[in-house]
Write a protein that holds these residues in place. Sequence first.
Motif, PDB file in Angstrom:
ATOM      1  N   ARG A  78      20.782 -15.330  88.816  1.00  0.00           N
ATOM      2  CA  ARG A  78      21.922 -14.472  89.380  1.00  0.00           C
ATOM      3  C   ARG A  78      23.350 -14.983  89.261  1.00  0.00           C
ATOM      4  O   ARG A  78      24.274 -14.579  89.153  1.00  0.00           O
ATOM      5  N   ALA A  79      23.187 -16.431  89.402  1.00  0.00           N
ATOM      6  CA  ALA A  79      24.608 -17.225  89.382  1.00  0.00           C
ATOM      7  C   ALA A  79      25.187 -17.086  87.912  1.00  0.00           C
ATOM      8  O   ALA A  79      26.468 -16.649  88.070  1.00  0.00           O
ATOM      9  N   THR A  80      24.310 -17.057  86.936  1.00  0.00           N
ATOM     10  CA  THR A  80      24.822 -16.986  85.851  1.00  0.00           C
ATOM     11  C   THR A  80      25.491 -15.606  85.422  1.00  0.00           C
ATOM     12  O   THR A  80      26.516 -15.219  84.834  1.00  0.00           O
ATOM     13  N   ALA A  81      24.751 -14.604  85.673  1.00  0.00           N
ATOM     14  CA  ALA A  81      25.109 -13.270  85.701  1.00  0.00           C
ATOM     15  C   ALA A  81      26.509 -12.651  86.290  1.00  0.00           C
ATOM     16  O   ALA A  81      27.396 -12.291  85.958  1.00  0.00           O
ATOM     17  N   THR A  82      26.413 -13.258  87.692  1.00  0.00           N
ATOM     18  CA  THR A  82      27.624 -13.265  88.241  1.00  0.00           C
ATOM     19  C   THR A  82      28.765 -13.666  87.849  1.00  0.00           C
ATOM     20  O   THR A  82      29.980 -13.359  87.739  1.00  0.00           O
ATOM     21  N   ALA A  91      33.946  -8.984  74.793  1.00  0.00           N
ATOM     22  CA  ALA A  91      33.237  -9.521  73.497  1.00  0.00           C
ATOM     23  C   ALA A  91      33.208 -10.754  73.484  1.00  0.00           C
ATOM     24  O   ALA A  91      34.134 -11.677  73.762  1.00  0.00           O
ATOM     25  N   LEU A  92      32.320 -11.463  72.934  1.00  0.00           N
ATOM     26  CA  LEU A  92      32.094 -13.070  72.871  1.00  0.00           C
ATOM     27  C   LEU A  92      31.701 -13.328  71.129  1.00  0.00           C
ATOM     28  O   LEU A  92      30.875 -12.846  70.755  1.00  0.00           O
ATOM     29  N   LEU A  93      32.475 -14.317  70.830  1.00  0.00           N
ATOM     30  CA  LEU A  93      32.027 -14.648  69.499  1.00  0.00           C
ATOM     31  C   LEU A  93      31.346 -16.018  69.584  1.00  0.00           C
ATOM     32  O   LEU A  93      32.009 -16.985  69.962  1.00  0.00           O
ATOM     33  N   ASP A 110      23.637  -9.210  77.303  1.00  0.00           N
ATOM     34  CA  ASP A 110      23.039  -8.481  78.441  1.00  0.00           C
ATOM     35  C   ASP A 110      23.409  -9.097  79.624  1.00  0.00           C
ATOM     36  O   ASP A 110      24.148  -8.381  80.765  1.00  0.00           O
ATOM     37  N   THR A 111      23.468 -10.266  79.859  1.00  0.00           N
ATOM     38  CA  THR A 111      23.803 -11.069  81.227  1.00  0.00           C
ATOM     39  C   THR A 111      25.335 -11.123  81.438  1.00  0.00           C
ATOM     40  O   THR A 111      25.846 -11.118  82.328  1.00  0.00           O
ATOM     41  N   ALA A 112      26.115 -11.020  80.384  1.00  0.00           N
ATOM     42  CA  ALA A 112      27.546 -11.057  80.387  1.00  0.00           C
ATOM     43  C   ALA A 112      28.082  -9.718  80.559  1.00  0.00           C
ATOM     44  O   ALA A 112      29.334  -9.477  81.052  1.00  0.00           O
ATOM     45  N   GLY A 113      27.250  -8.807  80.177  1.00  0.00           N
ATOM     46  CA  GLY A 113      27.715  -7.266  79.993  1.00  0.00           C
ATOM     47  C   GLY A 113      28.751  -7.122  78.893  1.00  0.00           C
ATOM     48  O   GLY A 113      29.931  -6.545  78.990  1.00  0.00           O
ATOM     49  N   ALA A 114      28.687  -7.858  77.911  1.00  0.00           N
ATOM     50  CA  ALA A 114      29.731  -8.102  76.583  1.00  0.00           C
ATOM     51  C   ALA A 114      29.041  -7.830  75.388  1.00  0.00           C
ATOM     52  O   ALA A 114      27.775  -8.380  75.195  1.00  0.00           O
ATOM     53  N   THR A 115      29.856  -7.521  74.469  1.00  0.00           N
ATOM     54  CA  THR A 115      29.356  -7.268  73.128  1.00  0.00           C
ATOM     55  C   THR A 115      29.312  -8.542  72.622  1.00  0.00           C
ATOM     56  O   THR A 115      30.194  -9.634  72.714  1.00  0.00           O
ATOM     57  N   VAL A 116      28.360  -9.055  71.779  1.00  0.00           N
ATOM     58  CA  VAL A 116      28.207 -10.491  71.187  1.00  0.00           C
ATOM     59  C   VAL A 116      28.253 -10.638  69.662  1.00  0.00           C
ATOM     60  O   VAL A 116      27.610  -9.583  69.156  1.00  0.00           O
ATOM     61  N   LEU A 308      27.305 -24.317  77.722  1.00  0.00           N
ATOM     62  CA  LEU A 308      26.149 -24.759  79.005  1.00  0.00           C
ATOM     63  C   LEU A 308      26.223 -24.104  80.264  1.00  0.00           C
ATOM     64  O   LEU A 308      25.329 -23.514  80.823  1.00  0.00           O
ATOM     65  N   LEU A 309      27.495 -24.157  80.877  1.00  0.00           N
ATOM     66  CA  LEU A 309      27.862 -23.680  82.011  1.00  0.00           C
ATOM     67  C   LEU A 309      28.520 -22.382  82.187  1.00  0.00           C
ATOM     68  O   LEU A 309      29.656 -22.186  81.721  1.00  0.00           O
ATOM     69  N   PRO A 310      28.019 -21.373  82.812  1.00  0.00           N
ATOM     70  CA  PRO A 310      28.722 -20.086  83.007  1.00  0.00           C
ATOM     71  C   PRO A 310      29.994 -20.075  83.584  1.00  0.00           C
ATOM     72  O   PRO A 310      30.881 -19.274  83.475  1.00  0.00           O
ATOM     73  N   GLU A 311      30.241 -21.108  84.566  1.00  0.00           N
ATOM     74  CA  GLU A 311      31.502 -21.461  85.165  1.00  0.00           C
ATOM     75  C   GLU A 311      32.486 -21.662  83.921  1.00  0.00           C
ATOM     76  O   GLU A 311      33.752 -21.265  84.219  1.00  0.00           O
TER      77      GLU A 311
END
Length: 364
Positions: A78-82, A91-93, A110-116, A308-311
Motif C-alpha cells: 500500500r505504501a509503495t502504490a500510494t 511513463a517510466l523508462l 500496475d502499482t504506479a499506474g504508469a506506462t512502463v 529501491l524506494l518508492p519515496e
Amino acid sequence: VEVLIDGHCHSVIAGDLDRAGFELACTEANLPSPEGLSYLDSQVGLAIRRWCAPALGLPPHAGIEDYLSRRDSLGWQRATATLLRSAGLAALLVDTGLDDGLLDLAALGDTAGATVHEVVRLEHVAQGLAGDVEAATFASVFAETLHRRVRGAVAVKSILAYRCGLDIPATRPTPAEVSRAAGDWLRTGGPLTDPLLLRHILWTGIDTGLPVQLHTGFGDRDLRLPAADPSLLEPFLAAAEPTGVPIVLLHCYPYHRQAGWLALVYPHVYIDFGLTITHLGARAVRVLPEFFELAPFGKVLFSTDAYLLPELYLVGAEQFKLSLWRLLDEWCYDDAISVADADRIAQQVSARNAQRVYRLGQRR
Ligand SMILES: [Zn+2]
C-alpha cells in the motif's frame, strides 16, 4: 507541468524494509551509517519527510520514526502504490540491469499506474553470456543477443563509467582485438571490466539505433569520480556523431556544466538530471538552473533515477516541479521570457523531449 515522463529509473523493492535497510536504500553509501549519525539526517532524509509524509497521511516534516512506523502499518504494497501514484508519472523508462528482489516491469506499471518502457543495460546482457560463448564468436553472439533483447525496449544503457571510466578512445575496437579481450575475460571470469570489451559493447549498443543512456557524474562508491566526468567522452561523442544515435548523459553532477556544453555543441547529445535533483534536496532549486545554462531546452530531460524506494520517485518528481517552477517564475519576473515560453519549456523538459528522443508511442 501536465505530463511527467521519468526518463531513467529502476524498480522498487518488493517487500518490507527495516530502519537500517531503509537508510541504506536512501543513500549512495554502501555501508551502514557510522555510529551516532544517520543517513536520513541529510537532504534526502529531509526531502522524504517533507514530500512523502503527507502522501502517507502524516503532517509534512513528521519525524522519521513516525514516518517509518506509518509505512510499516500500511505495509509495503500500500505504501509503495500510494507513493508511486502520488508522484504522478505518466511513463517510466526502467533500467532492468538491476533486478534482484524488485517488482517486475508489469507489476511496477500496475502499482504506479504508469506506462512502463524497458531500458536494456549493455553490461548486463554481456555478463549473461559468460560461460556460454567462445572468444571468437563473442562479438557476433553478443550482437544477436542484444538485438533480441532490445525488441520492445526504448533505449540501452551503459555503466562504463563504473567499470573503466569515460576516458575512452574514439575508435571502435577491431574484431581481432575484441576476440583477444573476450578470450582473456572468459578465461578469468568475474565482472566485465576490460576497457576494450566495454567499448566494444557500447558500440554494439549504438548499432541497435536506440538512444544510449550513459552514467556520468556521481553515483555509488564503485565509481572513480574524476573518471566519470562526461567531458572525457568527447572523442567518443565525436566518433559516434555520424550515426545520429542520441546519447543521453545521465545525472552529470558535479560535471553538469561540462555536460551542458556537450549538449550544446553535439547535435546528438542530451542531458538528464535524474539522481542529482533527488539527492540535492532543498538545494535542487539552486542546481537545476545550472542544467539550463548552455544546453538548448530541447536537450534537457527529466528523470528521478529512483531505485529501491518508492519515496525516491515522489521526491524526484516534486523537487523537479518546485525547482523548475522557481526557475521559470524568476525568468518571467525578470522579463527574460514570456509566460508562453515558460509553459513551452516546462512541457519540453517534463515530457516532450523524452517522447521525441525515445520515440515513445511509436510502433516498434
Ligand atoms: Zn540509475
